[in-house]
Every structure is written in structure tokens, then in C-alpha cells.
Design an enzyme around this catalytic site. Structure first.
Site, PDB file in Angstrom:
ATOM      1  N   ASP A 257       0.840  -1.191   0.000  1.00  0.00           N
ATOM      2  CA  ASP A 257       0.000   0.000   0.000  1.00  0.00           C
ATOM      3  C   ASP A 257       0.878   1.245   0.000  1.00  0.00           C
ATOM      4  OD1 ASP A 257      -2.598   1.331   2.152  1.00  0.00           O
ATOM      5  OD2 ASP A 257      -2.397   1.282  -0.019  1.00  0.00           O
ATOM      6  N   ASP A 385      -9.799  -0.951   3.671  1.00  0.00           N
ATOM      7  CA  ASP A 385      -9.268  -0.640   4.993  1.00  0.00           C
ATOM      8  C   ASP A 385     -10.110  -1.294   6.067  1.00  0.00           C
ATOM      9  OD1 ASP A 385      -8.420   2.714   3.995  1.00  0.00           O
ATOM     10  OD2 ASP A 385      -7.213   0.888   4.053  1.00  0.00           O
TER      11      ASP A 385
END
Lengths: 467, 258
Positions: A257, A385
Site C-alpha cells: 500500500d 481498509d
């Protein structure tokens, strides 16, 4: 950033008109972007010349000379938006932990995904470590490949493929996985149920979910559905990923990420840049949003855009679904995972804005008056998330010897990581990934609490000493 | 055992804290943030003290029960000191953050006063401390079992809940007095807070003679409560006005006629 705030309304419009295949971990980017937008939006609203798409620098000056009240409002709204994110993240984690604790299906080992072919039931520790590293490597490479595939699809404008993909994936999630979940809950509580009632329930749940998520629906209902599908995904991950592999994947995904969002050649970044070149907005599908004001705006100006907006929200799902379809028909494997992630990843994209893109976006007309009220502007967080936070907390509650202590420690660590990410976002005002800080804190606290704190608290409780 | 004990003990221990949260913290997002951050700081202090204890046990390395108990006592003392250190660190961080916020907003007043921060941080420390002490015991109390079957005290759950309540409230009072002492540079007050924390932890070594531990803890809690009340600006006059619903400031704030 003022320029970001300036183009946020257009951005949102643009996004609604765009069909984006977003594949990835930029939930965080998205978040930070959104958060940034929100911050700057607030300031911009108080700017008397808020209608002009002026130079970003001028806007910045005006921002500095803002009313003191606005800064305090900014702080208060900043805190409010952080809490607006804490609530759904907490809810998702609570659902996952409650399920893990009560329904034994999700802690039972029933095989592994095809993306993690190596077993962890080996004779030696070294072999197990090697297997989990290989599993994590395979999973991450699948994710990278899928992301690149989506970027390619997007670059060559294969929108229909992406649409279909997203719809099928959300269908699968809303019908099939919730059917399994409901079945297991009934088994756990020994509830007798006939197929007809079950079919009716699942049908209603799924159809309302599809409508809410992809088209229009009450805001709270849409939020609830997004939280539910995130929880379902997280439960699938928790069930099918073996222990060491799961922790390794969490760690590697945070690094990925970070890299994908901040590196110039990252797929997410390329996706966003392509989107901005074409004056299309990144598709916000599978993003949890706390407000729906933009839909109101959209309805007034562009029915076409609205249609596209609703379609775009299906993209992620479709992409994920497509990926699943492309996999073997063996549903138990949940070919879901990497594809879905990529969906999510690519969808949200790295919301980096270049000066050219900003100028391009600012050139778009802006009629979003309604969304300038800071209270109505919401925050958005990518569902990826939600999922990875819930996977961490769920795994902690499923496998930790410290049990509730570990779960709570991971929960607090993740919330503080999210808070820090938002703070960094407000300070640096550029796209930041949301996964790394929270997952790092979560992992550190998981291992530390499980191995150090739990024996200590255990001994204290045994002697009834209090610290 | 089971549900009655579980619900009873959890509300004994966390009822006041929950009420305080609902009445004072829940409405303000900023306070909620600082509460969670305070809990995080306490957690970090616990982590470090567990590390110290763990290393000590590894070095000490014997299986002797009394040696283990002594090491545990050492661990408790280290933990108390580390908690106070982290309370001070949190104070410093909050001051810096507040100063930063003030410079950004160019205002005269802070968005949240140091007194409110002391209360919120104390509550955060207290809640985390209470939760970590009690939650595993509570989950055990949910299931079937017999308490004290091997000769231990049958009031284990109840005494744990009451002790946790004392600790939660004490953390609030310690927080208020501590921050005020740091603000006004009253180092004797700081030392007194640390000493009282050590004392409260120390008396718990007398468990399971609960008269020796619960009673002194509650006495210390009452004393700290009055000290914190006067530190936070309370006075007998304020108290009287408040109780007789004649406190003008409070009434004005709530728009109620006298």
C-alpha cells in the site's frame, strides 16, 4: 490543499461520471484524499471568493488569512470526521469479533484458498515459515497482477468488462456469502429454518443491498450494507488464511500500500493519472461514505452522470465478482480475495493530483453549493481498509492466548493508527495510505500483548494485584 | 456465577465510567479522541512494564514461588512508575498539540482547556486500566463454575470489581491533580500522586485479605476525590449552589430557569 478542495466538488461530479476500474489499496489514498478535500473544503467555504477557481497559491493565502473561527471549526470538524470514521470501523470490528466468538465455523480449518497453496501443518518450524512466506508471496503477486490487469483494462477503456465484473462480484457477496453466514448462525443457535423463509430473507437482503449500494437508498442503509459486506469479506479471509500466512500478508499488504501510493510508478498512481488525463474521476465504488450530498447535486444536473455514478459504484464489486468468476467454479476457495482486493485497490486508486490534473479539474464547472456546508461534507474510507482492520482484530480474537486483552489492544492500536494517518494527512496534505500505520501498530500490539502483557496480567489477576 | 455475576460485576466496575463517558465525553468528538489517545498511552506503558517484568523473570529464572512473587511485586512497582511517566509524557504531548493548534488558529483560547484534558486523560487511563484488569475475569464469570473451590476467597469477582472501580476513579483524580501540578510546577503534589498510586498498588499485595486492601484503597480514593475537586476549582460554595440548583453558570449553560 486549496486546489484539492477547489476541485473536490467537480471531482466528485467527475467521479460520478466516470467509470473507473480501481483496483487497489488506495482506500487509504482515497481516504486521505477525501480527508484532505474535506479539510480544504471547510476552509474554502469560508472564503468569500470560494466560487472562483483561482490559483491554488492565492487560495492558499486566503486560507491562511482565514477567520479564526474557521480554524477552530476546522479542528472541531476534523475531530468530528475522525469520529465519523471511528464509528463504522468500530462497528465492523465488533461484528467480526462477535461472529468469531460465537460462530465456530469461521475458526474451523476447512482448507485453504488456491492462492495460498502451501499448508502450514508441517513438521518443522522452518518448513512452516517457508510455506507461509511462499503463500504470502503468491498472494501479493496475484494482487499486483490483478491491479496491473485492471490498469490495463482501464487504459484500453474496457468499461463494460469492469462493470460486469463489479456487478457479479457484489451479487456473489450479497447473496452467496450472506447465505452461508446466515446458515452458520442458525446452526450455532440451533434455529430451525425452512428453505422458503430463508430464500425470502436472502432475496430481500440481497436485492435491497444491490439497490442501496449501486443505485440509491437511505444513507444509513447503504452504510450498514457496506459495513456488512466488509465484515463478510473479513470473515472469509479469517477463515481461509492460515495463521502465519495471515500475519505475513497483512504486513506485506501495508508495505505494498505504501509503495503503490507513494512511488511514481505505482499502479494506483498510474491509474489516477490516467483518470485525470481523461478528465474522468476515480470511481468511488466500494467506498464507505458518510454523506450522500453529491447524489442530490447530481440529480439536478446530469442524469447521465448519476447513472454512471451508480454504475461506477458497482465497478469494484463487478471487478471482484469477475475475478471470482474467472477463478475456478470452486466457491469455497473464495477466488474472491486477490481479485477483490485489486478491485478495491484499483478502484480507489492513488489520488495523487498533479498540477495539470488539478488545472483540468478546476476547469470543470462547479455547481456544488449544497456540499459546501462543512457539516454536510462527509468523509470516505475505502472498504479495503475496513476489511484489513477487521481481519487483524478478528484474527487476534480468534487465535490469541490473551484473548480479550489482545483484541482490545489491537482495536485501540488500529484506531490510534487511523487517527495518526488523518493527522499526517492534515499536515502533509498529500495522498497517504491508511493501512501501514494502523496495521503496523496492530501487529506490534498483537505480538507484544500476546507474548508479554498476557502472562503479566495473568499473574496479576491470579494474585489479585493491581497496577 | 453466570449472567448475574457478569452483569453485576461489569456495572460495578464500569458503571460510573460509562456514565461519565455518556454524559461528558460522547457529545464532543475532540474529547473522545483524547480519551482513546489516553488509553493508548496507558497501553504503551503497560507494554513496556510487561517487557521489563518479562526480562526480569527470564533473568531471575527460578521456579520458586516466592521468587516469582517478588519479581511480580517488582513488576508492579515498575509498572506504576511507568504509568506516571507516560501520564507526564501525555501531558507534554497535549501541551505541545494545544500550542500548535493555537498557533494555527491564532486564537487566544485553546480549543480544549487543560482541565478538561486532565479529566479526559485520567478517564482514558482509568478505563483502559480497568478494562485490562477485569475483562478476562468477567469472561470467566460468564461461564459455569464454583468460586474458591480450592480454598481461595469466594468473593473473588466482587472484590475484583470493586477494586477496579476504585482504580478507575482514582485514575481520574490522579489525572486532574497531576496535570494541575505540572501546570503550576507544584512538584510536591506530583510526588504525592505518584506515592499514592504506589500505595494503592501496594495495599493490593494484601489480597485476599480484602479489609487490608479494599478499605485503604477507598479511603485514599475519597481523599484524592476531595483533593481533585478542590484542584479543579470546586469549593463548598459551588457544591452547595449546584446541589440546590442555584448555580447560575450551570443553569445559564443549560437554559433552565432557576
Amino acid at each position: 490543499m486549496t486546489e484539492l478542495s477547489a476541485h473536490l466538488p467537480q471531482f466528485q461530479h467527475g467521479q460520478l461520471t466516470e467509470n473507473f476500474p480501481d483496483n487497489h489499496l488506495s482506500n487509504t489514498n482515497d481516504n486521505s484524499e477525501r480527508r484532505r478535500h474535506d479539510n480544504s473544503e471547510r476552509r474554502r467555504n469560508d472564503n468569500p471568493e470560494s466560487e472562483t477557481n483561482g490559483q491554488p497559491q492565492n487560495r492558499a493565502q486566503q486560507v491562511v488569512e482565514q477567520d479564526e473561527e474557521d480554524e477552530e471549526l476546522t479542528l472541531k470538524y476534523g475531530a468530528k470526521h475522525v469520529i465519523m470514521l471511528f464509528a463504522p470501523v468500530t462497528l465492523c470490528m465488533v461484528v467480526v469479533v462477535a461472529t468469531i466468538k460465537s460462530v465456530s465455523f469461521y475458526t474451523r480449518k476447512d482448507g485453504q484458498l488456491i492462492y495460498t497453496p502451501f499448508t502450514e501443518d508441517t513438521d518443522t518450524v522452518g518448513q512452516r515459515a517457508l510455506n507461509s512466506i511462499l503463500n504470502a508471496a503468491i498472494m501479493i503477486s496475484v494482487i499486483i497482477v490483478m491491479t496491473i490487469l485492471l490498469v490495463v483494462l482501464y487504459k484500453y477503456r474496457c468499461y463494460k468488462v469492469i462493470h460486469g465484473w463489479l456487478i457479479i462480484s457484489s451479487l456473489l457477496l450479497l447473496f452467496f456469502f450472506s447465505f452461508i453466514y446466515l446458515g452458520e448462525v442458525f446452526k450455532t443457535y440451533n434455529v430451525a429454518m425452512d428453505y422458503i423463509t430463508l430464500a425470502l430473507m436472502i432475496w430481500n437482503f440481497g436485492v435491497v443491498g444491490m439497490i442501496c449500494i449501486h443505485w440509491k437508498g437511505p444513507l444509513r442503509l447503504q452504510q450498514a450494507y457496506l459495513i456488512m459486506i466488509s465484515a463478510l469479506m473479513a470473515l472469509v479471509f479469517i477463515k481461509y488464511l492460515p495463521e502465519w500466512t495471515a500475519w505475513l500478508i497483512l504486513a506485506v499488504i501495508s508495505v505494498y500500500d505504501l509503495v503503490a501510493v507513494l512511488c511514481p510508478k505505482g499502479p494506483l498512481r498510474m491509474l489516477v493519472e490516467t483518470a485525470q488525463e481523461r478528465n474522468e474521476t476515480l470511481f468511488p465504488a466500494l467506498i464507505y461514505s458518510s454523506t450522500m450530498i453529491w447524489l442530490v447535486n447530481m440529480a439536478e444536473e446530469d442524469p447521465e452522470a448519476q447513472r454512471k455514478a451508480s454504475k461506477s459504484s458497482t465497478y469494484d464489486k463487478q471487478a471482484a465478482a469477475n475475478q471470482i468468476q474467472n477463478e475456478d467454479a470452486d466457491m469455497d476457495d473464495g477466488g474472491f480475495n486477490p481479485e477483490w482486493e485489486q478491485q478495491r485497490n484499483s478502484r480507489i486508486g492513488p489520488l495523487e493530483s498533479t498540477p495539470e490534473s488539478r488545472a483540468a479539474v478546476q476547469a470543470l464547472p462547479s455547481n456544488s453549493q449544497a456540499s459546501e456546508d462543512p457539516e454536510e461534507r462527509g468523509v470516505k474510507l475505502g472498504l479495503g481498509d475496513f476489511i484489513f482492520y477487521s481481519v487483524l482484530v478478528g484474527k487476534a480474537s480468534a487465535t490469541a492466548s490473551g484473548d480479550w486483552n489482545t483484541t482490545l489492544a489491537c482495536f485501540v492500536a488500529i484506531l490510534i493508527g487511523l487517527c495518526l494517518t488523518l493527522l499526517l494527512l492534515a499536515i502533509f496534505k498529500k495522498a497517504l495510505p491508511a493501512l501501514p500505520i494502523s496495521i503496523t501498530f496492530g501487529l506490534v500490539f498483537y505480538f507484544a500483548t500476546d507474548n508479554l502483557v498476557q502472562p503479566f496480567m495473568d499473574q496479576l489477576a491470579f494474585h489479585q494485584f493491581y497496577i | 456465577m453466570t449472567a448475574a455475576v457478569f452483569i453485576g460485576c461489569s456495572f460495578i466496575a464500569f458503571g460510573p465510567a460509562l456514565a461519565l463517558c455518556v454524559c461528558t465525553i460522547a457529545a464532543e468528538p475532540l474529547r473522545l479522541l483524547f480519551l482513546i489517545a489516553g488509553g493508548f498511552f496507558w497501553l504503551v506503558s503497560l507494554l513496556l512494564s510487561s517487557l521489563v517484568w518479562f526480562i526480569a523473570v527470564q533473568i531471575g529464572g527460578s521456579n520458586n514461588a516466592s521468587v516469582k512473587k517478588n519479581l511480580l511485586i517488582f513488576g508492579v512497582m515498575v509498572s506504576v512508575l511507568l504509568q506516571e511517566v507516560f501520564r507526564f509524557a501525555y501531558y507534554k504531548l497535549l501541551k505541545k498539540a494545544n500550542k500548535g493548534l493555537m498557533t494555527i488558529s491564532q486564537e487566544e483560547t485553546l480549543p480544549i482547556s487543560v482541565r478538561q484534558l486532565s479529566y479526559v486523560s485520567g478517564l482514558g487511563f482509568g478505563i483502559m486500566s480497568g478494562v485490562f484488569s477485569l475483562v478476562n475475569i468477567l469472561t470467566d464469570s460468564w461461564g459455569p463454575g464454583t468460586v474458591g473451590i480450592y480454598g481461595d476467597s469466594p468473593q473473588y469477582f466482587l472484590s475484583s470489581a470493586f477494586m477496579t472501580l476504585a482504580i478507575v476513579l482514582l485514575h481520574i483524580f490522579w489525572g486532574i491533580v497531576f496535570f494541575d501540578a505540572c501546570e503550576k510546577k507544584k512538584w510536591w503534589a506530583l510526588a504525592l500522586v505518584i506515592l499514592s498510586h504506589l500505595l494503592v498498588s501496594g495495599v493490593t499485595f494484601q489480597n485476599p485479605q480484602y479489609e487490608g486492601s479494599l478499605v485503604p484503597s477507598y479511603i485514599i480514593m475519597m481523599l484524592m476525590a476531595t483533593w481533585a475537586f478542590f484542584t479543579a476549582g470546586g469549593s463548598l460554595r459551588n457544591l452547595k449552589l449546584c446541589l440546590m440548583c442555584r448555580d447560575k453558570d450551570f443553569l445559564l449553560a443549560n437554559q433552565r430557569p432557576r
